[in-house]
Design a protein around this motif. Structure first.
Motif, PDB file in Angstrom:
ATOM      1  N   THR A   1       8.449  -6.661   5.339  1.00  0.00           N
ATOM      2  CA  THR A   1       7.248  -7.353   4.774  1.00  0.00           C
ATOM      3  C   THR A   1       7.236  -8.091   3.254  1.00  0.00           C
ATOM      4  OG1 THR A   1       7.936  -4.552   5.203  1.00  0.00           O
ATOM      5  CG2 THR A   1       6.304  -5.416   3.403  1.00  0.00           C
ATOM      6  N   ARG A   2       5.946  -8.397   2.855  1.00  0.00           N
ATOM      7  CA  ARG A   2       5.934  -9.093   1.590  1.00  0.00           C
ATOM      8  C   ARG A   2       6.042  -8.300   0.382  1.00  0.00           C
ATOM      9  NH1 ARG A   2       4.683 -14.132   0.013  1.00  0.00           N
ATOM     10  NH2 ARG A   2       3.530 -14.582  -1.978  1.00  0.00           N
ATOM     11  N   ILE A   3       6.640  -8.464  -0.812  1.00  0.00           N
ATOM     12  CA  ILE A   3       6.709  -8.176  -1.496  1.00  0.00           C
ATOM     13  C   ILE A   3       5.982  -8.991  -2.962  1.00  0.00           C
ATOM     14  CG2 ILE A   3       8.568  -7.333  -3.760  1.00  0.00           C
ATOM     15  CD1 ILE A   3      10.550  -6.975  -1.647  1.00  0.00           C
ATOM     16  N   TYR A   4       5.033  -7.635  -3.762  1.00  0.00           N
ATOM     17  CA  TYR A   4       4.150  -8.093  -4.709  1.00  0.00           C
ATOM     18  C   TYR A   4       4.698  -7.600  -5.861  1.00  0.00           C
ATOM     19  CZ  TYR A   4       1.054  -7.843   0.447  1.00  0.00           C
ATOM     20  OH  TYR A   4       0.893  -8.720   1.217  1.00  0.00           O
ATOM     21  N   VAL A   5       5.848  -7.714  -6.179  1.00  0.00           N
ATOM     22  CA  VAL A   5       5.508  -7.126  -7.721  1.00  0.00           C
ATOM     23  C   VAL A   5       5.451  -8.333  -8.660  1.00  0.00           C
ATOM     24  CG1 VAL A   5       6.917  -5.940  -9.501  1.00  0.00           C
ATOM     25  CG2 VAL A   5       6.665  -5.147  -6.267  1.00  0.00           C
ATOM     26  N   LYS A   6       6.125  -8.977  -8.566  1.00  0.00           N
ATOM     27  CA  LYS A   6       6.075  -9.997  -9.787  1.00  0.00           C
ATOM     28  C   LYS A   6       4.266 -10.391 -10.014  1.00  0.00           C
ATOM     29  CE  LYS A   6      11.526 -10.914  -9.789  1.00  0.00           C
ATOM     30  NZ  LYS A   6      11.908 -11.669 -10.121  1.00  0.00           N
ATOM     31  N   SER A   7       3.755 -10.564  -8.794  1.00  0.00           N
ATOM     32  CA  SER A   7       2.427 -11.285  -8.822  1.00  0.00           C
ATOM     33  C   SER A   7       1.685  -9.970  -9.227  1.00  0.00           C
ATOM     34  CB  SER A   7       2.197 -11.659  -7.599  1.00  0.00           C
ATOM     35  OG  SER A   7       2.137 -10.871  -6.373  1.00  0.00           O
ATOM     36  N   CYS A   8       1.580  -9.395  -9.385  1.00  0.00           N
ATOM     37  CA  CYS A   8       0.658  -8.030  -8.847  1.00  0.00           C
ATOM     38  C   CYS A   8       0.703  -7.850 -11.040  1.00  0.00           C
ATOM     39  CB  CYS A   8       1.149  -6.923  -8.841  1.00  0.00           C
ATOM     40  SG  CYS A   8       0.276  -7.170  -6.936  1.00  0.00           S
ATOM     41  N   LEU A   9       2.628  -7.921 -11.157  1.00  0.00           N
ATOM     42  CA  LEU A   9       2.422  -7.214 -12.732  1.00  0.00           C
ATOM     43  C   LEU A   9       2.248  -8.547 -13.875  1.00  0.00           C
ATOM     44  CD1 LEU A   9       6.427  -5.995 -12.326  1.00  0.00           C
ATOM     45  CD2 LEU A   9       4.309  -4.800 -12.860  1.00  0.00           C
ATOM     46  N   ALA A  10       1.827  -9.049 -13.494  1.00  0.00           N
ATOM     47  CA  ALA A  10       1.250 -10.127 -13.815  1.00  0.00           C
ATOM     48  C   ALA A  10       0.103 -10.745 -14.214  1.00  0.00           C
ATOM     49  CB  ALA A  10       1.523 -12.219 -13.443  1.00  0.00           C
ATOM     50  N   ALA A  11      -0.625  -9.792 -13.254  1.00  0.00           N
ATOM     51  CA  ALA A  11      -1.627  -9.672 -13.593  1.00  0.00           C
ATOM     52  C   ALA A  11      -2.716  -8.345 -13.897  1.00  0.00           C
ATOM     53  CB  ALA A  11      -2.640  -9.369 -11.497  1.00  0.00           C
ATOM     54  N   ILE A  12      -1.146  -7.724 -14.442  1.00  0.00           N
ATOM     55  CA  ILE A  12      -1.660  -5.648 -14.933  1.00  0.00           C
ATOM     56  C   ILE A  12      -1.799  -6.192 -16.439  1.00  0.00           C
ATOM     57  CG2 ILE A  12      -0.916  -3.911 -15.233  1.00  0.00           C
ATOM     58  CD1 ILE A  12       0.227  -3.951 -12.078  1.00  0.00           C
ATOM     59  N   LYS A  13      -0.463  -7.137 -17.165  1.00  0.00           N
ATOM     60  CA  LYS A  13      -0.355  -6.949 -18.004  1.00  0.00           C
ATOM     61  C   LYS A  13      -2.160  -7.825 -18.630  1.00  0.00           C
ATOM     62  CE  LYS A  13       4.730  -8.609 -17.734  1.00  0.00           C
ATOM     63  NZ  LYS A  13       5.917  -9.090 -18.038  1.00  0.00           N
ATOM     64  N   THR A  14      -2.950  -8.502 -18.192  1.00  0.00           N
ATOM     65  CA  THR A  14      -4.007  -8.736 -18.814  1.00  0.00           C
ATOM     66  C   THR A  14      -5.043  -7.371 -19.124  1.00  0.00           C
ATOM     67  OG1 THR A  14      -5.600  -8.965 -16.817  1.00  0.00           O
ATOM     68  CG2 THR A  14      -4.090 -10.911 -17.144  1.00  0.00           C
ATOM     69  N   ASP A  15      -4.571  -6.479 -18.596  1.00  0.00           N
ATOM     70  CA  ASP A  15      -5.401  -5.483 -18.775  1.00  0.00           C
ATOM     71  C   ASP A  15      -6.690  -5.189 -18.488  1.00  0.00           C
ATOM     72  OD1 ASP A  15      -3.212  -3.585 -20.656  1.00  0.00           O
ATOM     73  OD2 ASP A  15      -3.646  -4.683 -22.246  1.00  0.00           O
ATOM     74  N   ASN A  16      -6.687  -6.235 -17.223  1.00  0.00           N
ATOM     75  CA  ASN A  16      -8.005  -6.109 -16.518  1.00  0.00           C
ATOM     76  C   ASN A  16      -8.359  -5.716 -14.760  1.00  0.00           C
ATOM     77  OD1 ASN A  16      -9.172  -7.056 -18.573  1.00  0.00           O
ATOM     78  ND2 ASN A  16      -8.576  -8.951 -18.653  1.00  0.00           N
ATOM     79  N   VAL A  17      -7.450  -5.202 -14.766  1.00  0.00           N
ATOM     80  CA  VAL A  17      -6.818  -4.808 -12.769  1.00  0.00           C
ATOM     81  C   VAL A  17      -6.925  -3.452 -13.207  1.00  0.00           C
ATOM     82  CG1 VAL A  17      -5.146  -4.397 -11.179  1.00  0.00           C
ATOM     83  CG2 VAL A  17      -5.464  -6.455 -12.065  1.00  0.00           C
ATOM     84  N   LYS A  18      -8.266  -3.094 -12.240  1.00  0.00           N
ATOM     85  CA  LYS A  18      -8.222  -1.386 -12.258  1.00  0.00           C
ATOM     86  C   LYS A  18      -8.040  -0.973 -11.549  1.00  0.00           C
ATOM     87  CE  LYS A  18     -13.503  -1.953 -13.764  1.00  0.00           C
ATOM     88  NZ  LYS A  18     -15.181  -1.168 -13.624  1.00  0.00           N
ATOM     89  N   ALA A  19      -7.429  -1.152 -10.456  1.00  0.00           N
ATOM     90  CA  ALA A  19      -6.766  -0.295  -9.302  1.00  0.00           C
ATOM     91  C   ALA A  19      -6.373  -1.557  -8.546  1.00  0.00           C
ATOM     92  CB  ALA A  19      -7.431   0.382  -8.386  1.00  0.00           C
ATOM     93  N   LEU A  20      -5.071  -1.445  -7.414  1.00  0.00           N
ATOM     94  CA  LEU A  20      -4.017  -1.539  -6.351  1.00  0.00           C
ATOM     95  C   LEU A  20      -4.095  -0.151  -5.785  1.00  0.00           C
ATOM     96  CD1 LEU A  20      -2.648  -2.096  -9.366  1.00  0.00           C
ATOM     97  CD2 LEU A  20      -2.268  -4.286  -7.860  1.00  0.00           C
ATOM     98  N   ALA A  21      -4.148  -1.336  -3.999  1.00  0.00           N
ATOM     99  CA  ALA A  21      -3.644  -0.256  -2.894  1.00  0.00           C
ATOM    100  C   ALA A  21      -2.599  -1.587  -2.100  1.00  0.00           C
ATOM    101  CB  ALA A  21      -5.025  -0.459  -2.149  1.00  0.00           C
ATOM    102  N   HIS A  22      -1.529  -0.440  -1.884  1.00  0.00           N
ATOM    103  CA  HIS A  22      -1.272  -1.006  -0.529  1.00  0.00           C
ATOM    104  C   HIS A  22      -0.930  -0.898   1.106  1.00  0.00           C
ATOM    105  CE1 HIS A  22       3.836  -0.641   0.736  1.00  0.00           C
ATOM    106  NE2 HIS A  22       3.193  -2.163   0.984  1.00  0.00           N
ATOM    107  N   ILE A  23      -1.256  -1.586   1.736  1.00  0.00           N
ATOM    108  CA  ILE A  23      -1.624  -1.425   3.116  1.00  0.00           C
ATOM    109  C   ILE A  23      -1.140  -1.467   3.979  1.00  0.00           C
ATOM    110  CG2 ILE A  23      -3.595  -2.672   4.525  1.00  0.00           C
ATOM    111  CD1 ILE A  23      -4.926  -1.857   1.795  1.00  0.00           C
ATOM    112  N   THR A  24      -0.622  -0.190   3.827  1.00  0.00           N
ATOM    113  CA  THR A  24       0.483   0.397   5.166  1.00  0.00           C
ATOM    114  C   THR A  24       0.398   1.027   5.519  1.00  0.00           C
ATOM    115  OG1 THR A  24       0.715   2.214   3.498  1.00  0.00           O
ATOM    116  CG2 THR A  24       2.744   0.411   2.559  1.00  0.00           C
ATOM    117  N   GLY A  25       0.961   1.939   6.378  1.00  0.00           N
ATOM    118  CA  GLY A  25       0.247   3.145   7.250  1.00  0.00           C
ATOM    119  C   GLY A  25      -0.892   3.464   7.250  1.00  0.00           C
ATOM    120  N   GLY A  26      -2.353   3.410   7.999  1.00  0.00           N
ATOM    121  CA  GLY A  26      -3.383   3.344   7.651  1.00  0.00           C
ATOM    122  C   GLY A  26      -3.566   2.363   7.115  1.00  0.00           C
ATOM    123  N   GLY A  27      -3.448   1.535   7.623  1.00  0.00           N
ATOM    124  CA  GLY A  27      -4.035   0.025   7.477  1.00  0.00           C
ATOM    125  C   GLY A  27      -5.326  -0.191   6.434  1.00  0.00           C
TER     126      GLY A  27
END
Length: 362
Positions: free
Chosen positions: A235-261
């Motif tokens: 599984t790809r780990i998205y933590v560092k890239s997403c944290l960099a985006a979150i630090k802009t304060d312009n991310v409204k939401a994220l969803a990890h696409i797991t079981g349930g697709g």
């Protein structure tokens, strides 16, 4: 029932006679101590082997934190790891399934603990699993500060084991996601997956069975590798890239696409009256998915509510900021693409995937 001979009565039974090898457990702890040490980060305040792991939030740089916790496993993907004899990738999976869930709430993963349960401890296989766990921790910036190895004769078939992971992170108070300002016309960015990740493997294994394939056969969708190797991509780990985006304060939401697709996970971050339109032609479908759909006769909608279908993480941002966030993600190694938008929707499924049959022809 164990029948005790007169000699055994005289000499007494040991824990090893009952199937539990304490020496093997101690050997495993010695083997994984350097792996755990390699994941140290600011905040770690203890060492492996105590009764509990210690972590100092102030030393990690937090002033007024909210703690976030997540737990998960790897599921029946472990059966393939057992059959193929490759164990380190499922260790990465274990970390990924926890830390990706954590970062979508705006949190930085801080430390990780694992639980490894088996009938009879195979020190080499267990050490390989922990090697993968340590790699996953390094990819996510987490410290591996403890865990538990349980040897339970009679509970598991020979060679089988199960894994559970526990991740704890933090965010400064007031910075949690999703935000409450998701709105119509917001952009949905999709981050490419590594393939199946760690969900839907009961169906995957059923397709393999129906096709009469073995895991050491060439993968029908990847001629360079065996089927087992290809299915065990971590599984790809998205933590560092997403944290960099979150630090802009312009991310409204994220969803990890797991079981349930895509169909079931994106609604978890939407408020009433909102939905999402996705456009299947806007991203590439990794080859494992068309193969599964054709071999299993799986309908496109069923694919989209079972598997990630090439999108492992979704980010929602306003049209004004989406391009900047996309660039940040790309600069951190992600394949990030606009795949849809937020719409008004009060009836039916919250997520509609357009052009799905045409885009996912098999």
């Amino acid at each position: 029932m164990i029948k005790i001979s007169s000699d055994n009565k005289k000499n007494g039974l040991s824990y090893k006679d009952a199937g539990v090898d304490i020496d093997a457990g101690e050997a495993l702890v010695d083997a994984i101590k350097p792996l755990a040490k390699s994941t140290d980060r600011p905040g770690v305040a203890g060492s492996l082997g105590g009764f509990g792991g210690l972590f100092d939030l102030k030393a990690a740089g937090y002033e007024n934190p909210i703690l976030i916790a997540a737990t998960d496993g790897v599921g029946t993907k472990l059966k393939i790891a057992h059959d193929v004899g490759i164990h380190h990738t499922v260790g990465i999976d274990l970390v990924a399934m926890c830390v990706n869930d954590l970062v979508v709430q705006g949190g930085e993963p801080l430390f990780f603990l694992d639980y490894f349960a088996t009938g009879k401890l195979d020190t080499e296989a267990a050490a390989s699993v922990v090697e993968g766990i340590a790699e996953g921790c390094k990819q996510s910036g987490s410290a591996l500060i403890g865990g538990e190895t349980a040897e339970m004769p009679g509970m598991y078939a020979p060679g089988d084991y199960d894994l559970a992971g526990f991740s704890v992170g933090a965010a400064e108070r007031g910075k949690l996601l999703p935000s409450n300002d998701i709105d119509v016309h917001d952009v949905v960015l999709g981050l490419a997956s590594n393939g199946l990740h760690s969900n839907g493997f009961s169906l995957v294994r059923k397709v393999v069975e129906v096709e009469g394939l073995k895991f050491d056969d060439p993968a029908p969708f990847d001629a360079e590798r065996s089927l087992g190797e290809a299915l065990l991509d971590p599984t790809r780990i998205y933590v560092k890239s997403c944290l960099a985006a979150i630090k802009t304060d312009n991310v409204k939401a994220l969803a990890h696409i797991t079981g349930g697709g895509l169909i079931e996970n994106i609604p978890r971050i939407l408020t009433d009256g909102l939905g999402v339109d996705l456009y299947a032609k806007s991203w590439d479908l990794p080859p494992v998915f068309p193969w599964l759909a054709k071999a299993g006769g799986i309908a496109p909608h069923e694919m989209a509510r079972t598997f990630n279908c090439g999108i492992g993480m979704v980010i929602i941002a306003s049209p004004d900021h989406a391009a900047d966030i996309q660039k940040i993600l790309q600069d951190h190694g992600e394949t990030a693409t606009p795949i849809g938008e937020v719409v008004e929707r009060s009836e039916g499924e919250s997520v509609v995937v357009h052009d799905i049959a045409e885009a996912w022809k098999v």
